[in-house]
Design a protein around this motif. Structure first.
Motif, PDB file in Angstrom:
ATOM      1  N   PHE A   1       2.953  10.420  -9.833  1.00 18.94           N
ATOM      2  CA  PHE A   1       2.111  10.783 -10.971  1.00 18.94           C
ATOM      3  C   PHE A   1       1.528  12.181 -10.783  1.00 18.94           C
ATOM      4  O   PHE A   1       1.467  12.985 -11.717  1.00 18.94           O
ATOM      5  CB  PHE A   1       0.979   9.771 -11.152  1.00 18.94           C
ATOM      6  CG  PHE A   1       1.372   8.561 -11.953  1.00 18.94           C
ATOM      7  CD1 PHE A   1       1.803   8.675 -13.268  1.00 18.94           C
ATOM      8  CD2 PHE A   1       1.321   7.295 -11.391  1.00 18.94           C
ATOM      9  CE1 PHE A   1       2.164   7.564 -14.003  1.00 18.94           C
ATOM     10  CE2 PHE A   1       1.693   6.181 -12.121  1.00 18.94           C
ATOM     11  CZ  PHE A   1       2.116   6.311 -13.430  1.00 18.94           C
ATOM     12  N   ALA A   2       1.079  12.469  -9.549  1.00 19.39           N
ATOM     13  CA  ALA A   2       0.461  13.760  -9.265  1.00 19.39           C
ATOM     14  C   ALA A   2       1.458  14.897  -9.398  1.00 19.39           C
ATOM     15  O   ALA A   2       1.115  15.996  -9.866  1.00 19.39           O
ATOM     16  CB  ALA A   2      -0.139  13.750  -7.856  1.00 19.39           C
ATOM     17  N   SER A   3       2.721  14.662  -9.012  1.00 18.76           N
ATOM     18  CA  SER A   3       3.739  15.710  -9.069  1.00 18.76           C
ATOM     19  C   SER A   3       4.426  15.784 -10.430  1.00 18.76           C
ATOM     20  O   SER A   3       5.206  16.695 -10.690  1.00 18.76           O
ATOM     21  CB  SER A   3       4.790  15.469  -7.978  1.00 18.76           C
ATOM     22  OG  SER A   3       5.448  14.224  -8.193  1.00 18.76           O
TER      23      SER A   3
ATOM     24  N   GLN B   1       0.827  -1.201   0.000  1.00 15.48           N
ATOM     25  CA  GLN B   1       0.000   0.000   0.000  1.00 15.48           C
ATOM     26  C   GLN B   1       0.865   1.257   0.000  1.00 15.48           C
ATOM     27  O   GLN B   1       0.556   2.242  -0.676  1.00 15.48           O
ATOM     28  CB  GLN B   1      -0.927  -0.003   1.224  1.00 15.48           C
ATOM     29  CG  GLN B   1      -1.958   1.125   1.222  1.00 15.48           C
ATOM     30  CD  GLN B   1      -2.871   1.073   0.006  1.00 15.48           C
ATOM     31  OE1 GLN B   1      -3.386   0.021  -0.334  1.00 15.48           O
ATOM     32  NE2 GLN B   1      -3.053   2.209  -0.646  1.00 15.48           N
ATOM     33  N   SER B   2       1.979   1.250   0.740  1.00  9.51           N
ATOM     34  CA  SER B   2       2.867   2.417   0.785  1.00  9.51           C
ATOM     35  C   SER B   2       3.507   2.674  -0.574  1.00  9.51           C
ATOM     36  O   SER B   2       3.664   3.833  -0.995  1.00  9.51           O
ATOM     37  CB  SER B   2       3.942   2.210   1.845  1.00  9.51           C
ATOM     38  OG  SER B   2       4.735   1.084   1.542  1.00  9.51           O
ATOM     39  N   GLU B   3       3.866   1.604  -1.300  1.00  7.12           N
ATOM     40  CA  GLU B   3       4.447   1.757  -2.636  1.00  7.12           C
ATOM     41  C   GLU B   3       3.433   2.307  -3.624  1.00  7.12           C
ATOM     42  O   GLU B   3       3.761   3.114  -4.493  1.00  7.12           O
ATOM     43  CB  GLU B   3       5.000   0.412  -3.119  1.00  7.12           C
ATOM     44  CG  GLU B   3       6.241  -0.056  -2.374  1.00  7.12           C
ATOM     45  CD  GLU B   3       6.652  -1.465  -2.741  1.00  7.12           C
ATOM     46  OE1 GLU B   3       7.857  -1.758  -2.678  1.00  7.12           O
ATOM     47  OE2 GLU B   3       5.757  -2.273  -3.062  1.00  7.12           O
ATOM     48  N   ILE B   4       2.176   1.865  -3.489  1.00  5.94           N
ATOM     49  CA  ILE B   4       1.113   2.382  -4.355  1.00  5.94           C
ATOM     50  C   ILE B   4       0.904   3.872  -4.098  1.00  5.94           C
ATOM     51  O   ILE B   4       0.784   4.674  -5.042  1.00  5.94           O
ATOM     52  CB  ILE B   4      -0.191   1.602  -4.118  1.00  5.94           C
ATOM     53  CG1 ILE B   4      -0.036   0.139  -4.585  1.00  5.94           C
ATOM     54  CG2 ILE B   4      -1.361   2.251  -4.859  1.00  5.94           C
ATOM     55  CD1 ILE B   4      -1.192  -0.748  -4.228  1.00  5.94           C
ATOM     56  N   ASP B   5       0.865   4.256  -2.811  1.00  2.00           N
ATOM     57  CA  ASP B   5       0.689   5.671  -2.465  1.00  2.00           C
ATOM     58  C   ASP B   5       1.834   6.514  -3.009  1.00  2.00           C
ATOM     59  O   ASP B   5       1.620   7.624  -3.510  1.00  2.00           O
ATOM     60  CB  ASP B   5       0.608   5.817  -0.939  1.00  2.00           C
ATOM     61  CG  ASP B   5      -0.649   5.165  -0.372  1.00  2.00           C
ATOM     62  OD1 ASP B   5      -1.612   4.974  -1.144  1.00  2.00           O
ATOM     63  OD2 ASP B   5      -0.657   4.839   0.840  1.00  2.00           O
ATOM     64  N   LYS B   6       3.062   6.006  -2.922  1.00  2.00           N
ATOM     65  CA  LYS B   6       4.234   6.729  -3.419  1.00  2.00           C
ATOM     66  C   LYS B   6       4.160   6.908  -4.929  1.00  2.00           C
ATOM     67  O   LYS B   6       4.482   7.979  -5.465  1.00  2.00           O
ATOM     68  CB  LYS B   6       5.499   5.970  -3.026  1.00  2.00           C
ATOM     69  CG  LYS B   6       6.789   6.713  -3.369  1.00  2.00           C
ATOM     70  CD  LYS B   6       7.994   5.928  -2.884  1.00  2.00           C
ATOM     71  CE  LYS B   6       9.291   6.657  -3.237  1.00  2.00           C
ATOM     72  NZ  LYS B   6      10.485   5.890  -2.783  1.00  2.00           N
ATOM     73  N   LEU B   7       3.714   5.846  -5.633  1.00  2.00           N
ATOM     74  CA  LEU B   7       3.598   5.893  -7.091  1.00  2.00           C
ATOM     75  C   LEU B   7       2.541   6.906  -7.521  1.00  2.00           C
ATOM     76  O   LEU B   7       2.741   7.680  -8.465  1.00  2.00           O
ATOM     77  CB  LEU B   7       3.261   4.504  -7.630  1.00  2.00           C
ATOM     78  CG  LEU B   7       3.278   4.320  -9.151  1.00  2.00           C
ATOM     79  CD1 LEU B   7       4.661   4.629  -9.713  1.00  2.00           C
ATOM     80  CD2 LEU B   7       2.876   2.898  -9.511  1.00  2.00           C
TER      81      LEU B   7
END
Length: 335
Positions: free
Chosen positions: A18-20, A8-14
Motif C-alpha cells: 500500500f505504501a509503495s 504478521q509477516s503477511e500483514i507487514d507485506k500488505l
C-alpha cells in the motif's frame, strides 16, 4: 470452515505494498464485492448440516462449563475452557494435525457403536500434573511420553471429563463413556478408516498462563443412528420438557432424603499445651468449658446449625434440639 487469518509477516507485506502503491485499495474492494465461489470436493462430501454443527457446539458449550468448574476446583487455579470450533474433516486430516507425542484417550460410548477420541495437548497435561504434585502449574517439561504415575493422574482427569460429557449429552442420547486405552502416538489411534468423516470439537483450555487445546473427535459412524436428534429444535425441546416434568423434582427430593450427612454434638472444648498432652495418662480428668445446664452445639457437616441438650432415648444416648441457629445463607428459607 473459518476464514483464513493473515500472519504478521503477511500483514507487514500488505502494508508495504500500500505504501509503495503496488496495491490498489479500490481494486481490492471490487474483488471483495464479487461473488465468492467455494470449492466443493465430491470425494469428501459434508456429512453434518449447519444445524447439526450448531447443536454440537451448544452441547459441548455445556460440557466446557462443567469441565471448567471441575478443573478450577480440583486444581485450585484460574482455569478457562471454551469451545472455539466445531469442524468436519477426514480422520486422516485429524491424525496428521496432532503432535507426537500427544495424550490420547480412546473411548467406548455404549450403546453407540464405535469409539471416540479425547485428545489433550501435552502442555496442558503437564501443567495439570505439575499443579497436582504441588507446583505452580507451569509447563517447563518438554513434550514426552507420560510415565505410569503421570498417566494415572491424567486418567483421573479423563474419567471426570467423561462424566461431564455424559451429562452434556443426556438430553440427546444416554451413553456411558468408558476409557479403553491411552496412546501417545496418533498413528496408533486408528478408530476408523483414514477417509471416514469425523467431527472435531476443539476446546481452548487455559490453566494460569499455560494455554493449549482439548480435542474431541467423533466419527460420523458413531453419530449416524442419532443424527435426527442433532437438531437445535430437538435439543431445546428436550431441555424444556426436562424442566417441566414434576417427577424430576420428586427424584431430586428422594435423593436428598437418602443423602447422609455427618452430625456431631460438641460436648465442649479445652486448651492444653503439647507438654500436657504428652503427659496424659489413664484416669486423668480434663475440664471442659461447658456447664451441666449449658446447651451444646450440634454441627451438621461443618456448620453449627442447632443448639441441643444431652439425654437418653431408651437405652441410647440422644440429644434434644432446642434452638435453630440461622446464618446469612439461611435467610428466606423455612426453618
Amino acid at each position: 470452515m473459518a476464514d483464513d487469518v493473515l500472519s504478521q509477516s503477511e500483514i507487514d507485506k500488505l502494508l508495504a505494498q500500500f505504501a509503495s502503491g503496488e496495491a490498489d485499495a479500490e481494486e481490492m474492494k471490487k474483488e471483495e464485492n464479487q461473488k465468492k465461489v467455494k470449492t466443493y470436493d465430491f470425494k469428501r462430501p459434508d456429512k453434518f448440516s449447519k444445524d447439526q454443527i450448531r447443536t454440537l457446539n451448544m452441547l459441548h458449550d455445556n460440557f466446557a462449563r462443567l469441565f471448567n468448574t471441575y478443573l478450577s476446583t480440583y486444581l485450585r487455579a484460574l482455569v478457562s475452557v471454551e469451545v472455539v470450533s466445531v469442524e468436519q474433516l477426514t480422520y486422516q486430516e485429524f491424525v496428521q494435525s496432532l503432535s507426537n507425542p500427544s495424550v490420547i484417550g480412546i473411548l467406548a460410548v455404549p450403546p453407540l457403536k464405535g469409539n471416540i477420541i479425547l485428545e489433550m495437548n501435552s502442555g496442558i497435561a503437564f501443567s495439570i500434573i505439575d499443579r497436582v504434585f504441588g507446583g505452580q502449574g507451569d509447563n517447563t517439561i518438554k513434550p514426552r511420553v507420560l510415565t505410569e504415575i503421570e498417566e494415572a493422574v491424567i486418567r483421573r482427569i479423563f474419567d471426570k471429563a467423561l462424566g461431564h460429557l455424559r451429562e452434556a449429552w443426556f438430553n440427546v442420547v444416554q451413553f456411558n463413556p468408558k476409557m479403553e486405552a491411552m496412546e501417545s502416538n496418533p498413528q496408533f489411534a486408528q478408530i476408523v478408516p483414514p477417509s471416514d468423516m469425523v467431527v472435531i470439537i476443539t476446546l481452548k483450555t487455559q490453566i494460569g498462563s499455560v494455554e493449549g487445546f482439548l480435542n474431541i473427535c467423533i466419527p460420523y459412524l458413531v453419530l449416524e443412528p442419532i443424527m435426527s436428534k442433532l437438531t437445535t429444535t430437538f435439543w431445546v425441546s428436550a431441555n424444556v420438557s426436562k424442566e417441566d416434568h414434576p417427577e424430576n423434582t420428586d427424584i431430586i427430593r428422594e435423593k436428598l432424603r437418602r443423602t447422609k450427612v455427618p452430625v456431631i454434638v460438641q460436648m465442649g472444648q479445652f486448651d492444653i499445651s503439647v507438654r500436657e498432652f504428652l503427659s496424659l495418662s489413664y484416669g486423668d480428668v480434663l475440664q471442659l468449658d461447658t456447664k451441666v445446664d449449658d446447651e451444646l452445639k450440634c454441627i451438621i457437616g461443618s456448620d453449627t446449625k442447632f443448639l441441643c441438650r444431652p439425654g437418653t432415648s431408651g437405652k441410647r444416648s440422644a440429644v434434644q434440639i432446642t434452638k435453630l441457629i440461622k446464618t446469612e445463607g439461611d435467610e428466606g428459607t423455612n426453618g
